[in-house]
Design a protein around this motif. Structure first.
Motif, PDB file in Angstrom:
ATOM      1  N   ASN A  66      -1.238   1.895  -7.848  1.00 25.00           N
ATOM      2  CA  ASN A  66      -1.131   2.786  -6.698  1.00 25.00           C
ATOM      3  C   ASN A  66       0.312   3.114  -6.311  1.00 25.00           C
ATOM      4  OD1 ASN A  66      -3.960   3.163  -6.146  1.00 25.00           O
ATOM      5  ND2 ASN A  66      -4.012   1.065  -5.359  1.00 25.00           N
ATOM      6  N   LEU A  67       1.226   2.936  -7.240  1.00 25.40           N
ATOM      7  CA  LEU A  67       2.604   3.325  -6.988  1.00 25.40           C
ATOM      8  C   LEU A  67       2.684   4.836  -6.772  1.00 25.40           C
ATOM      9  CD1 LEU A  67       5.695   2.402  -7.169  1.00 25.40           C
ATOM     10  CD2 LEU A  67       5.592   3.315  -9.500  1.00 25.40           C
ATOM     11  N   PRO A  68       3.324   5.312  -5.698  1.00 23.76           N
ATOM     12  CA  PRO A  68       3.528   6.758  -5.528  1.00 23.76           C
ATOM     13  C   PRO A  68       4.583   7.249  -6.515  1.00 23.76           C
ATOM     14  CG  PRO A  68       3.738   5.574  -3.418  1.00 23.76           C
ATOM     15  CD  PRO A  68       3.778   4.553  -4.514  1.00 23.76           C
ATOM     16  N   ILE A  69       4.258   8.281  -7.268  1.00 22.20           N
ATOM     17  CA  ILE A  69       5.162   8.840  -8.264  1.00 22.20           C
ATOM     18  C   ILE A  69       5.588  10.228  -7.825  1.00 22.20           C
ATOM     19  CG2 ILE A  69       5.351   9.646 -10.656  1.00 22.20           C
ATOM     20  CD1 ILE A  69       3.387   7.486 -11.450  1.00 22.20           C
ATOM     21  N   PHE A 270      -3.828  -3.483   6.973  1.00 25.59           N
ATOM     22  CA  PHE A 270      -2.597  -3.764   6.240  1.00 25.59           C
ATOM     23  C   PHE A 270      -2.617  -5.132   5.561  1.00 25.59           C
ATOM     24  CE2 PHE A 270      -1.545  -1.050   9.927  1.00 25.59           C
ATOM     25  CZ  PHE A 270      -1.206   0.105   9.240  1.00 25.59           C
ATOM     26  N   ALA A 271      -3.827  -5.648   5.313  1.00 27.49           N
ATOM     27  CA  ALA A 271      -3.958  -6.970   4.701  1.00 27.49           C
ATOM     28  C   ALA A 271      -3.952  -6.923   3.184  1.00 27.49           C
ATOM     29  CB  ALA A 271      -5.249  -7.643   5.192  1.00 27.49           C
ATOM     30  N   SER A 272      -4.100  -5.734   2.594  1.00 27.12           N
ATOM     31  CA  SER A 272      -4.284  -5.642   1.145  1.00 27.12           C
ATOM     32  C   SER A 272      -3.219  -4.764   0.509  1.00 27.12           C
ATOM     33  CB  SER A 272      -5.677  -5.076   0.833  1.00 27.12           C
ATOM     34  OG  SER A 272      -6.690  -5.858   1.405  1.00 27.12           O
ATOM     35  N   GLY A 273      -1.966  -5.187   0.582  1.00 22.28           N
ATOM     36  CA  GLY A 273      -0.920  -4.393  -0.038  1.00 22.28           C
ATOM     37  C   GLY A 273       0.465  -4.914   0.268  1.00 22.28           C
ATOM     38  N   SER A 274       1.457  -4.121  -0.098  1.00 20.71           N
ATOM     39  CA  SER A 274       2.855  -4.500   0.107  1.00 20.71           C
ATOM     40  C   SER A 274       3.666  -3.234   0.357  1.00 20.71           C
ATOM     41  CB  SER A 274       3.373  -5.270  -1.114  1.00 20.71           C
ATOM     42  OG  SER A 274       3.059  -4.572  -2.308  1.00 20.71           O
ATOM     43  N   TRP A 275       4.971  -3.409   0.575  1.00 19.42           N
ATOM     44  CA  TRP A 275       5.816  -2.296   0.982  1.00 19.42           C
ATOM     45  C   TRP A 275       6.763  -1.886  -0.140  1.00 19.42           C
ATOM     46  CZ3 TRP A 275       4.796   0.273   5.384  1.00 19.42           C
ATOM     47  CH2 TRP A 275       3.955  -0.358   6.296  1.00 19.42           C
ATOM     48  N   PHE A 276       7.013  -0.581  -0.185  1.00 19.91           N
ATOM     49  CA  PHE A 276       7.825   0.013  -1.242  1.00 19.91           C
ATOM     50  C   PHE A 276       8.783   1.022  -0.620  1.00 19.91           C
ATOM     51  CE2 PHE A 276       8.088   3.686  -4.275  1.00 19.91           C
ATOM     52  CZ  PHE A 276       8.906   3.070  -5.208  1.00 19.91           C
ATOM     53  N   MET A 277      10.058   0.911  -0.955  1.00 20.63           N
ATOM     54  CA  MET A 277      11.072   1.810  -0.404  1.00 20.63           C
ATOM     55  C   MET A 277      11.487   2.848  -1.436  1.00 20.63           C
ATOM     56  SD  MET A 277      13.298   3.117   1.647  1.00 20.63           S
ATOM     57  CE  MET A 277      13.193   2.085   3.108  1.00 20.63           C
ATOM     58  N   PHE A 281      10.932   9.310   0.739  1.00 21.35           N
ATOM     59  CA  PHE A 281       9.949   9.225   1.824  1.00 21.35           C
ATOM     60  C   PHE A 281      10.029   7.934   2.621  1.00 21.35           C
ATOM     61  CE2 PHE A 281       7.814   8.616  -2.343  1.00 21.35           C
ATOM     62  CZ  PHE A 281       7.587   7.254  -2.288  1.00 21.35           C
ATOM     63  N   GLY A 282      11.031   7.096   2.376  1.00 20.96           N
ATOM     64  CA  GLY A 282      11.190   5.877   3.163  1.00 20.96           C
ATOM     65  C   GLY A 282      10.211   4.794   2.757  1.00 20.96           C
ATOM     66  N   TRP A 283       9.782   4.020   3.753  1.00 18.75           N
ATOM     67  CA  TRP A 283       8.845   2.929   3.484  1.00 18.75           C
ATOM     68  C   TRP A 283       7.438   3.466   3.240  1.00 18.75           C
ATOM     69  CZ3 TRP A 283      10.425  -1.533   2.009  1.00 18.75           C
ATOM     70  CH2 TRP A 283      11.609  -2.091   2.497  1.00 18.75           C
ATOM     71  N   ALA A 284       6.844   3.063   2.131  1.00 18.17           N
ATOM     72  CA  ALA A 284       5.464   3.426   1.822  1.00 18.17           C
ATOM     73  C   ALA A 284       4.657   2.148   1.625  1.00 18.17           C
ATOM     74  CB  ALA A 284       5.391   4.277   0.562  1.00 18.17           C
ATOM     75  N   PHE A 285       3.404   2.194   2.031  1.00 13.40           N
ATOM     76  CA  PHE A 285       2.511   1.066   1.838  1.00 13.40           C
ATOM     77  C   PHE A 285       1.757   1.262   0.531  1.00 13.40           C
ATOM     78  CE2 PHE A 285      -1.228  -1.627   2.514  1.00 13.40           C
ATOM     79  CZ  PHE A 285      -0.644  -2.774   3.041  1.00 13.40           C
ATOM     80  N   VAL A 286       1.820   0.264  -0.341  1.00 14.47           N
ATOM     81  CA  VAL A 286       1.154   0.334  -1.646  1.00 14.47           C
ATOM     82  C   VAL A 286      -0.038  -0.618  -1.629  1.00 14.47           C
ATOM     83  CG1 VAL A 286       1.393   0.000  -4.132  1.00 14.47           C
ATOM     84  CG2 VAL A 286       3.309   0.912  -2.805  1.00 14.47           C
ATOM     85  N   GLY A 287      -1.233  -0.056  -1.628  1.00 14.86           N
ATOM     86  CA  GLY A 287      -2.431  -0.879  -1.615  1.00 14.86           C
ATOM     87  C   GLY A 287      -2.586  -1.650  -2.908  1.00 14.86           C
ATOM     88  N   SER A 288      -2.827  -2.928  -2.818  1.00 18.70           N
ATOM     89  CA  SER A 288      -2.937  -3.765  -4.010  1.00 18.70           C
ATOM     90  C   SER A 288      -4.322  -3.739  -4.637  1.00 18.70           C
ATOM     91  CB  SER A 288      -2.571  -5.216  -3.656  1.00 18.70           C
ATOM     92  OG  SER A 288      -3.430  -5.710  -2.642  1.00 18.70           O
ATOM     93  N   GLN A 289      -5.293  -3.188  -3.933  1.00 20.28           N
ATOM     94  CA  GLN A 289      -6.645  -3.080  -4.466  1.00 20.28           C
ATOM     95  C   GLN A 289      -6.819  -1.741  -5.179  1.00 20.28           C
ATOM     96  OE1 GLN A 289      -8.735  -5.624  -4.331  1.00 20.28           O
ATOM     97  NE2 GLN A 289      -7.236  -6.815  -3.162  1.00 20.28           N
ATOM     98  N   PRO A 290      -7.773  -1.629  -6.116  1.00 18.35           N
ATOM     99  CA  PRO A 290      -7.975  -0.348  -6.804  1.00 18.35           C
ATOM    100  C   PRO A 290      -8.236   0.817  -5.849  1.00 18.35           C
ATOM    101  CG  PRO A 290      -9.166  -2.095  -7.937  1.00 18.35           C
ATOM    102  CD  PRO A 290      -8.636  -2.696  -6.666  1.00 18.35           C
ATOM    103  N   TRP A 291      -8.824   0.530  -4.679  1.00 15.19           N
ATOM    104  CA  TRP A 291      -9.126   1.590  -3.723  1.00 15.19           C
ATOM    105  C   TRP A 291      -7.932   1.940  -2.812  1.00 15.19           C
ATOM    106  CZ3 TRP A 291      -8.115  -0.385   1.009  1.00 15.19           C
ATOM    107  CH2 TRP A 291      -8.266  -1.759   1.204  1.00 15.19           C
ATOM    108  N   GLY A 292      -6.809   1.271  -3.019  1.00 13.18           N
ATOM    109  CA  GLY A 292      -5.717   1.365  -2.065  1.00 13.18           C
ATOM    110  C   GLY A 292      -4.824   2.579  -2.170  1.00 13.18           C
ATOM    111  N   TRP A 293      -5.381   3.754  -2.420  1.00 13.77           N
ATOM    112  CA  TRP A 293      -4.585   4.980  -2.427  1.00 13.77           C
ATOM    113  C   TRP A 293      -4.933   5.895  -1.257  1.00 13.77           C
ATOM    114  CZ3 TRP A 293      -0.234   6.894  -4.156  1.00 13.77           C
ATOM    115  CH2 TRP A 293      -0.024   8.273  -4.134  1.00 13.77           C
TER     116      TRP A 293
END
Length: 563
Positions: A66-69, A270-277, A281-293
Motif C-alpha cells: 500500500n505504498l503511495p507511488i 489507526f491501529a493497522s499501519g504506519s507512517w510514511f513521509m 504530500f507530507g505524512w501519509a498513513f500506510v495501511g499494513s493490511q491488504p485492505w489498507g488503501w
C-alpha cells in the motif's frame, strides 16, 4: 426523524456536486497510485536522475504494501515480485530482478498520461484506459503503446527486447516507425539492429504468466463483487480487498459502510499501519493490511453504536477514479492550547478548516512520533485544526533503508518464438560486449588488451569459447524470471561491467490515435515533429518530476468497469 435523514442526504449530495465541479476545474498534474502487492524483496527510490541502476546518488528503501507511488518513483524487485494498481483498473506486474520507473503520472483535462520505463527485467501490463487516457511502456530502444483494453508483456534484455500481446492490440514505436501487434503475436528486436523486428506467434506461458493470470482473475472477481456497495459504477482501486477482508453494513444517513473482519468495538482506525513521509504530500498513513488503501486515503469514518468505527465512501461519490482527491490520511490533525497534538478520523460531512465532527468521539494523541490507540476526550478543550501534521511530530516507520538493486545480465540468443535467454552466473568471467551486442569471455578480452593474446584469429577463437560457455547456461523459451535463471553480475563490478542502459526517453503523447504498421504514427517522439495532431507536451525534454502538491486530484470518472 425522516425529515432529518432526508435533509442529511440532500446536504451530502449538494456538497458532492459542488466538490466535483471544483475538482474538475483543478489543473493539478499530480496522481498517486498504489503498490497493491509485495512478495519477497521489493524496494523503491524517489526522484532518481538518469538510470537508477547506475546512479550513485539514488537512495533505496524497502517497499511496503500500500505504498503511495507518485511520478518519479522507481520500483525494483530482487528475489521477489510486485503488483501496482492504477486508479482506473490498469495494473503492472513485476517479475524477479525487474526495475520499473514511473516516468510520468500526469493529469490534464481529466485525462491520465501514464508513461513507464522498464529499465531491466520482465513485466506484464493490463491497460484499461478511460476517455483521453494514454499508456505506454518504454523498454530498451522502443516504446509499446496501448489505446484500448490490452494485456502485454515486456522482456528487456541487454541486447534486445521482446513484446508479447495476449489481449487487445499494442503499437510498438521504434525509430519513428510503428508496428501494430494484436492478440497472439510476439515481437522481438535486437539493440542497434536496423532491420525490421521479427514478429512470431506467442510461445508457451511460463510461471510468471500463470502468476499474473491468477492475480488478475482474483482482482477482477473480487472487484466486480464489491463494486455493488460503492454507490458508483466507476472503478475504485482497492475495492477487491475491501470485499475480501471485510463486511458492508447499511447505515442510516450514510449508505453502505465497511468494517474489517476481526475487529471489536474498541478498534481504532489507526491501529493497522504506519507512517510514511514524502516531500510532495507530507505524512501519509500506510495501511499494513491488504485492505489498507481506500479507507486511509478516501472517504471518511463514522462511529455507530454496536459497530464502532466504520469506513464510509461518502454519498453521491462518483468513484475514486473520479472526482474524489487523494488524502495522505483520512484524519484531521488538531492541537489544543495546552500543546497537545492529536488526530481525529475524518467524517464524511467534515468541512475544510472547521472543527471535525468526530471530535466528540475523542482524540487520538500523537506523542513520541506515534499515534496512540487510546482516545482521550475531545470536548472541554479549545482545539485548532491544522492543515497537516508537523513534519517533526511523527516517525517514518513504514519504510527502512535498503541496498541498491544489481543489474542482471541477460541476452537473447534467438528471436521470435524460438527466442532463448542467456543468464550469467555470479562468478562467471563472461562479459557483455556492447559494441558487438553479445557476450564474450571477459578474462580473455582483458588479456588481449594487455598483449597476452595478440593474434586476431586466436582472439576470435577464444571469444567463441566464451560464447560456448555462455550457451551452457541457455534457458530455452521465455525467461523464467526465477532466481535460478536470473543471476546477478558480481557485486564488485556490477556497475562498471554492466552494459549501458538502452532506455530512451519515452515519447510525448499527441492528440492523434494509434498508428498502423506503416511509417506514419499518431504519437510524437522526443524532439520529433508531430505526425498525428497537436502535442500535449514536448518530447524533447523529460518531465521535471516535480513533487505533486498535497491533495492531488484524480480525473473525472470514466464509464464502465475494468477488465
Amino acid at each position: 426523524m425522516k425529515s432529518r435523514i432526508i435533509l442529511r442526504f440532500t446536504f451530502v449530495a449538494l456538497l458532492a456536486l459542488a466538490f466535483a465541479g471544483w475538482l474538475r476545474a483543478d489543473s493539478s498534474h499530480a496522481r498517486i497510485i498504489r503498490l497493491s502487492l509485495v512478495q519477497g524483496d521489493v524496494r523503491f527510490a524517489r526522484d532518481v536522475k538518469g538510470d537508477p541502476l547506475t546512479s550513485d546518488k539514488a537512495t533505496w528503501e524497502g517497499a511496503t504494501l500500500n505504498l503511495p507511488i507518485r511520478q518519479g518513483y522507481v520500483l525494483a524487485t530482487d528475489h521477489g515480485r510486485a503488483e501496482v494498481e492504477f486508479e482506473n483498473g490498469a495494473m503492472a506486474f513485476l517479475a524477479e530482478n525487474t526495475v520499473l520507473e514511473f516516468y510520468d503520472l500526469s493529469l490534464e483535462d481529466g485525462a491520465k498520461s501514464t508513461r513507464l520505463v522498464l529499465r531491466q527485467g520482465t513485466a506484464s501490463f493490463y491497460v484499461n484506459p478511460g476517455n483521453g487516457d494514454y499508456f505506454s511502456v518504454t523498454g530498451g530502444d522502443f516504446t509499446a503503446e496501448a489505446d484500448g483494453r490490452a494485456r502485454f508483456r515486456l522482456d528487456n534484455f541487454d541486447d534486445g527486447s521482446v513484446v508479447d500481446v495476449t489481449k487487445g492490440r499494442v503499437n510498438v514505436l521504434r525509430r519513428d516507425k510503428n508496428t501494430l501487434l494484436v492478440k497472439g503475436q510476439s515481437l522481438s528486436m535486437r539493440a542497434g539492429d536496423k532491420e525490421s523486428p521479427e514478429i512470431a506467434r506467442l510461445s508457451e506461458s511460463d510461471d510468471f504468466d500463470r502468476w499474473v493470470s491468477g492475480r488478475e482473475e482474483a482482482v477482477v472477481t473480487a472487484t466486480n463483487a464489491g463494486q455493488q456497495y460503492m454507490n458508483s459504477g466507476s472503478y475504485s482501486s482497492g475495492v477487491a480487498d475491501l470485499y475480501t477482508y471485510g463486511s458492508w453494513y447499511p447505515i442510516s444517513g450514510y449508505g453502505n459502510c465497511w468494517r474489517p473482519y476481526g475487529v471489536g468495538l474498541g478498534w481504532s482506525p489507526f491501529a493497522s499501519g504506519s507512517w510514511f513521509m514524502d516531500a510532495s504530500f507530507g505524512w501519509a498513513f500506510v495501511g499494513s493490511q491488504p485492505w489498507g488503501w481506500l479507507p486511509y486515503h478516501y472517504g471518511g469514518w463514522v462511529f455507530e453504536p454496536g459497530y464502532g468505527w466504520l469506513w464510509s465512501p461518502g454519498l453521491g461519490f462518483g468513484g475514486f477514479n473520479g472526482f474524489v482527491p487523494f488524502r495522505p490520511v483520512t484524519g484531521v490533525f488538531i492541537r489544543s492550547k495546552t500543546g497537545l497534538l492529536g488526530v481525529v478520523p475524518v467524517h464524511p460531512l467534515d468541512a475544510k478548516g472547521k472543527q471535525p465532527i468526530n471530535l466528540a468521539r475523542g482524540v487520538f494523541p500523537v506523542a513520541s512520533g506515534a499515534v496512540s490507540q487510546q482516545a482521550v476526550a475531545g470536548t472541554g478543550q479549545n482545539w485548532k485544526v491544522m492543515k497537516a501534521a508537523p513534519r517533526e511530530s511523527l516517525t517514518n516507520t513504514a519504510v527502512v533503508a535498503s541496498a541498491a538493486p544489481a543489474r542482471v545480465s541477460r541476452t537473447i540468443v534467438g528471436g521470435g518464438s524460438a527466442a532463448r535467454v542467456v543468464t550469467l552466473d555470479r562468478n562467471s568471467s563472461i562479459a557483455y560486449d556492447a559494441r558487438e551486442h553479445r557476450f564474450v569471455n571477459g578474462a580473455v578480452a582483458a588479456q588481449s588488451g594487455s598483449g597476452a593474446v595478440k593474434d586476431g584469429a586466436k582472439s576470435e577463437t577464444m571469444r567463441e569459447v566464451g560464447s560456448a560457455a555462455a550457451a551452457r547456461t541457455v534457458v530455452q523459451g521465455r525467461a523464467t524470471g526465477g532466481a535460478a535463471s536470473t543471476m546477478r553480475v558480481p557485486e564488485n563490478n556490477a556497475r562498471s561491467a554492466a552494459p549501458p542502459s538502452r532506455s530512451m526517453t519515452p515519447p510525448a503523447r499527441a492528440s492523434g490515435g494509434m498508428g498502423g504498421s506503416s511509417g506514419g504514427g499518431g504519437w510524437i517522439r522526443g524532439g520529433g515533429a508531430s505526425q498525428g495532431g497537436a502535442s500535449r507536451g514536448s518530447g524533447a525534454a523529460a518531465p521535471s518530476h516535480s513533487a505533486p502538491s498535497a491533495g492531488a486530484s484524480h480525473p473525472s470518472a470514466s464509464s464502465g468497469r475494468p477488465h
